[in-house]
Design a protein around this motif. Structure first.
Motif, PDB file in Angstrom:
ATOM      1  N   GLY A   1     -44.653 -42.672  25.581  1.00  0.00           N
ATOM      2  CA  GLY A   1     -44.660 -43.152  26.964  1.00  0.00           C
ATOM      3  C   GLY A   1     -43.446 -42.700  27.753  1.00  0.00           C
ATOM      4  O   GLY A   1     -42.991 -43.412  28.658  1.00  0.00           O
ATOM      5  N   LEU A   2     -42.925 -41.525  27.448  1.00  0.00           N
ATOM      6  CA  LEU A   2     -41.716 -41.007  28.088  1.00  0.00           C
ATOM      7  C   LEU A   2     -41.983 -39.679  28.777  1.00  0.00           C
ATOM      8  O   LEU A   2     -43.013 -39.044  28.550  1.00  0.00           O
ATOM      9  CB  LEU A   2     -40.612 -40.815  27.047  1.00  0.00           C
ATOM     10  N   GLU A   3     -41.036 -39.262  29.586  1.00  0.00           N
ATOM     11  CA  GLU A   3     -41.074 -37.948  30.218  1.00  0.00           C
ATOM     12  C   GLU A   3     -40.217 -36.988  29.391  1.00  0.00           C
ATOM     13  O   GLU A   3     -39.267 -37.410  28.724  1.00  0.00           O
ATOM     14  CB  GLU A   3     -40.532 -38.018  31.648  1.00  0.00           C
ATOM     15  N   LYS A   4     -40.531 -35.699  29.476  1.00  0.00           N
ATOM     16  CA  LYS A   4     -39.746 -34.699  28.765  1.00  0.00           C
ATOM     17  C   LYS A   4     -38.293 -34.777  29.240  1.00  0.00           C
ATOM     18  O   LYS A   4     -38.023 -34.933  30.417  1.00  0.00           O
ATOM     19  CB  LYS A   4     -40.310 -33.300  29.020  1.00  0.00           C
ATOM     20  N   GLY A   5     -37.380 -34.660  28.311  1.00  0.00           N
ATOM     21  CA  GLY A   5     -35.963 -34.735  28.647  1.00  0.00           C
ATOM     22  C   GLY A   5     -35.384 -36.131  28.529  1.00  0.00           C
ATOM     23  O   GLY A   5     -34.254 -36.381  28.930  1.00  0.00           O
TER      24      GLY A   5
ATOM     25  N   SER B   1     -33.564 -39.369  27.051  1.00  0.00           N
ATOM     26  CA  SER B   1     -32.382 -39.463  26.187  1.00  0.00           C
ATOM     27  C   SER B   1     -32.770 -40.044  24.824  1.00  0.00           C
ATOM     28  O   SER B   1     -33.842 -40.640  24.672  1.00  0.00           O
ATOM     29  CB  SER B   1     -31.320 -40.345  26.845  1.00  0.00           C
ATOM     30  N   SER B   2     -31.886 -39.892  23.868  1.00  0.00           N
ATOM     31  CA  SER B   2     -32.172 -40.421  22.529  1.00  0.00           C
ATOM     32  C   SER B   2     -32.239 -41.948  22.548  1.00  0.00           C
ATOM     33  O   SER B   2     -32.996 -42.546  21.787  1.00  0.00           O
ATOM     34  CB  SER B   2     -31.130 -39.935  21.521  1.00  0.00           C
ATOM     35  N   GLU B   3     -31.486 -42.568  23.440  1.00  0.00           N
ATOM     36  CA  GLU B   3     -31.556 -44.034  23.572  1.00  0.00           C
ATOM     37  C   GLU B   3     -32.923 -44.473  24.097  1.00  0.00           C
ATOM     38  O   GLU B   3     -33.496 -45.449  23.613  1.00  0.00           O
ATOM     39  CB  GLU B   3     -30.444 -44.547  24.494  1.00  0.00           C
TER      40      GLU B   3
ATOM     41  N   ALA C   1     -38.254 -46.883  23.215  1.00  0.00           N
ATOM     42  CA  ALA C   1     -39.712 -46.772  23.315  1.00  0.00           C
ATOM     43  C   ALA C   1     -40.351 -46.849  21.932  1.00  0.00           C
ATOM     44  O   ALA C   1     -41.406 -47.477  21.761  1.00  0.00           O
ATOM     45  CB  ALA C   1     -40.089 -45.468  24.009  1.00  0.00           C
ATOM     46  N   TYR C   2     -39.719 -46.234  20.943  1.00  0.00           N
ATOM     47  CA  TYR C   2     -40.254 -46.265  19.582  1.00  0.00           C
ATOM     48  C   TYR C   2     -40.306 -47.695  19.051  1.00  0.00           C
ATOM     49  O   TYR C   2     -41.329 -48.128  18.500  1.00  0.00           O
ATOM     50  CB  TYR C   2     -39.424 -45.386  18.652  1.00  0.00           C
ATOM     51  N   ARG C   3     -39.221 -48.418  19.188  1.00  0.00           N
ATOM     52  CA  ARG C   3     -39.182 -49.799  18.674  1.00  0.00           C
ATOM     53  C   ARG C   3     -40.265 -50.660  19.319  1.00  0.00           C
ATOM     54  O   ARG C   3     -40.951 -51.432  18.648  1.00  0.00           O
ATOM     55  CB  ARG C   3     -37.804 -50.410  18.923  1.00  0.00           C
ATOM     56  N   LYS C   4     -40.406 -50.497  20.622  1.00  0.00           N
ATOM     57  CA  LYS C   4     -41.401 -51.294  21.356  1.00  0.00           C
ATOM     58  C   LYS C   4     -42.816 -50.979  20.860  1.00  0.00           C
ATOM     59  O   LYS C   4     -43.604 -51.888  20.556  1.00  0.00           O
ATOM     60  CB  LYS C   4     -41.271 -50.995  22.855  1.00  0.00           C
ATOM     61  N   LEU C   5     -43.158 -49.690  20.757  1.00  0.00           N
ATOM     62  CA  LEU C   5     -44.506 -49.294  20.336  1.00  0.00           C
ATOM     63  C   LEU C   5     -44.752 -49.538  18.850  1.00  0.00           C
ATOM     64  O   LEU C   5     -45.871 -49.878  18.451  1.00  0.00           O
ATOM     65  CB  LEU C   5     -44.750 -47.828  20.676  1.00  0.00           C
ATOM     66  N   ALA C   6     -43.710 -49.378  18.024  1.00  0.00           N
ATOM     67  CA  ALA C   6     -43.862 -49.621  16.589  1.00  0.00           C
ATOM     68  C   ALA C   6     -44.186 -51.089  16.326  1.00  0.00           C
ATOM     69  O   ALA C   6     -45.018 -51.400  15.456  1.00  0.00           O
ATOM     70  CB  ALA C   6     -42.602 -49.207  15.852  1.00  0.00           C
ATOM     71  N   LEU C   7     -43.546 -51.972  17.067  1.00  0.00           N
ATOM     72  CA  LEU C   7     -43.858 -53.399  16.914  1.00  0.00           C
ATOM     73  C   LEU C   7     -45.282 -53.711  17.379  1.00  0.00           C
ATOM     74  O   LEU C   7     -45.988 -54.494  16.756  1.00  0.00           O
ATOM     75  CB  LEU C   7     -42.861 -54.255  17.710  1.00  0.00           C
ATOM     76  N   LYS C   8     -45.682 -53.066  18.460  1.00  0.00           N
ATOM     77  CA  LYS C   8     -47.014 -53.320  19.026  1.00  0.00           C
ATOM     78  C   LYS C   8     -48.133 -52.825  18.102  1.00  0.00           C
ATOM     79  O   LYS C   8     -49.152 -53.486  17.934  1.00  0.00           O
ATOM     80  CB  LYS C   8     -47.125 -52.651  20.391  1.00  0.00           C
ATOM     81  N   TYR C   9     -47.947 -51.640  17.486  1.00  0.00           N
ATOM     82  CA  TYR C   9     -49.025 -51.024  16.703  1.00  0.00           C
ATOM     83  C   TYR C   9     -48.794 -51.086  15.191  1.00  0.00           C
ATOM     84  O   TYR C   9     -49.502 -50.422  14.440  1.00  0.00           O
ATOM     85  CB  TYR C   9     -49.205 -49.549  17.118  1.00  0.00           C
ATOM     86  N   HIS C  10     -47.829 -51.838  14.742  1.00  0.00           N
ATOM     87  CA  HIS C  10     -47.543 -51.903  13.301  1.00  0.00           C
ATOM     88  C   HIS C  10     -48.786 -52.399  12.545  1.00  0.00           C
ATOM     89  O   HIS C  10     -49.438 -53.345  12.976  1.00  0.00           O
ATOM     90  CB  HIS C  10     -46.353 -52.833  13.029  1.00  0.00           C
ATOM     91  N   PRO C  11     -49.140 -51.770  11.413  1.00  0.00           N
ATOM     92  CA  PRO C  11     -50.342 -52.165  10.655  1.00  0.00           C
ATOM     93  C   PRO C  11     -50.328 -53.623  10.200  1.00  0.00           C
ATOM     94  O   PRO C  11     -51.394 -54.241  10.085  1.00  0.00           O
ATOM     95  CB  PRO C  11     -50.330 -51.218   9.450  1.00  0.00           C
ATOM     96  N   ASP C  12     -49.165 -54.185   9.937  1.00  0.00           N
ATOM     97  CA  ASP C  12     -49.108 -55.593   9.526  1.00  0.00           C
ATOM     98  C   ASP C  12     -49.489 -56.535  10.667  1.00  0.00           C
ATOM     99  O   ASP C  12     -49.998 -57.628  10.429  1.00  0.00           O
ATOM    100  CB  ASP C  12     -47.700 -55.948   9.026  1.00  0.00           C
TER     101      ASP C  12
ATOM    102  N   ALA D   1     -43.891 -38.766  16.288  1.00  0.00           N
ATOM    103  CA  ALA D   1     -43.184 -38.427  17.519  1.00  0.00           C
ATOM    104  C   ALA D   1     -41.715 -38.809  17.419  1.00  0.00           C
ATOM    105  O   ALA D   1     -40.827 -38.044  17.798  1.00  0.00           O
ATOM    106  CB  ALA D   1     -43.840 -39.119  18.716  1.00  0.00           C
ATOM    107  N   ASN D   2     -41.453 -39.990  16.901  1.00  0.00           N
ATOM    108  CA  ASN D   2     -40.071 -40.456  16.762  1.00  0.00           C
ATOM    109  C   ASN D   2     -39.285 -39.581  15.789  1.00  0.00           C
ATOM    110  O   ASN D   2     -38.143 -39.200  16.070  1.00  0.00           O
ATOM    111  CB  ASN D   2     -40.047 -41.910  16.300  1.00  0.00           C
ATOM    112  N   ALA D   3     -39.891 -39.241  14.664  1.00  0.00           N
ATOM    113  CA  ALA D   3     -39.202 -38.411  13.671  1.00  0.00           C
ATOM    114  C   ALA D   3     -38.848 -37.044  14.249  1.00  0.00           C
ATOM    115  O   ALA D   3     -37.756 -36.520  14.010  1.00  0.00           O
ATOM    116  CB  ALA D   3     -40.073 -38.247  12.433  1.00  0.00           C
TER     117      ALA D   3
END
Length: 155
Positions: free
Chosen positions: A13-17, A19-21, A26-37, A55-57
């Motif tokens: 859910g980001l634009e190209k460019g 920042s790493s922050e 965004a990763y933490r937010k989406l990982a919590l939302k879609y986590h298999p558990d 994508a995060n890796a």
């Protein structure tokens, strides 16, 4: 590209460019939302979680992110196959101007029979040969004479 054909930035859910922050957030937010558990009955959430992790890796690894930003998913594939240092050379060698091809215009490309080409080269060579105007010198004692005086180049 993700497996679904989306940009890795769009998966998060980001634009190209970004920042790493921003990527981490965004990763933490989406990982919590879609986590298999949290979504045990939803197989689509598992696939989405895999996409998010991929994508995060890629975007958190500085070298992979640089390759992805410059060459896209094909760059990541080439890096995986040939090594990260070979990516720019692969794409350099893949450029259209590096490859030898006949012209697109069929009228500009003319087939030449190799025998005709050889005859043309020989005819041009005969036209440009200058006759020998100096009499060959006799061989000195102990020297072997040249087998053919026409082979001398010191005219």
């Amino acid at each position: 590209m993700s497996r679904a054909g989306e940009s890795l930035y769009r998966v998060l859910g980001l634009e190209k460019g970004a920042s790493s922050e921003e990527i981490k957030k965004a990763y933490r937010k989406l990982a919590l939302k879609y986590h298999p558990d949290k979504n045990p009955e939803n197989p689509e959430a598992v696939e989405k979680f895999k996409e998010i992790n991929n994508a995060n890796a890629t975007l958190n690894d500085e070298n992979k992110r640089k390759i992805y930003d410059e060459y896209g998913s094909m760059g990541l594939y080439v890096a995986e196959q040939f090594g990260e240092e070979s990516v720019k050379y692969y794409f350099l060698m893949s450029k259209w101007w590096f490859k030898c091809r006949p012209p697109e215009d069929e009228d500009a490309y003319k087939y030449v029979n190799p025998e005709d080409l050889e005859a043309q080269i020989q005819a041009e060579a005969e036209d440009t040969q200058t006759p020998i105007v100096v009499q060959p010198l006799p061989a000195a004692a102990g020297e072997e004479p040249l087998p053919d005086a026409s082979l001398r180049t010191d005219a």
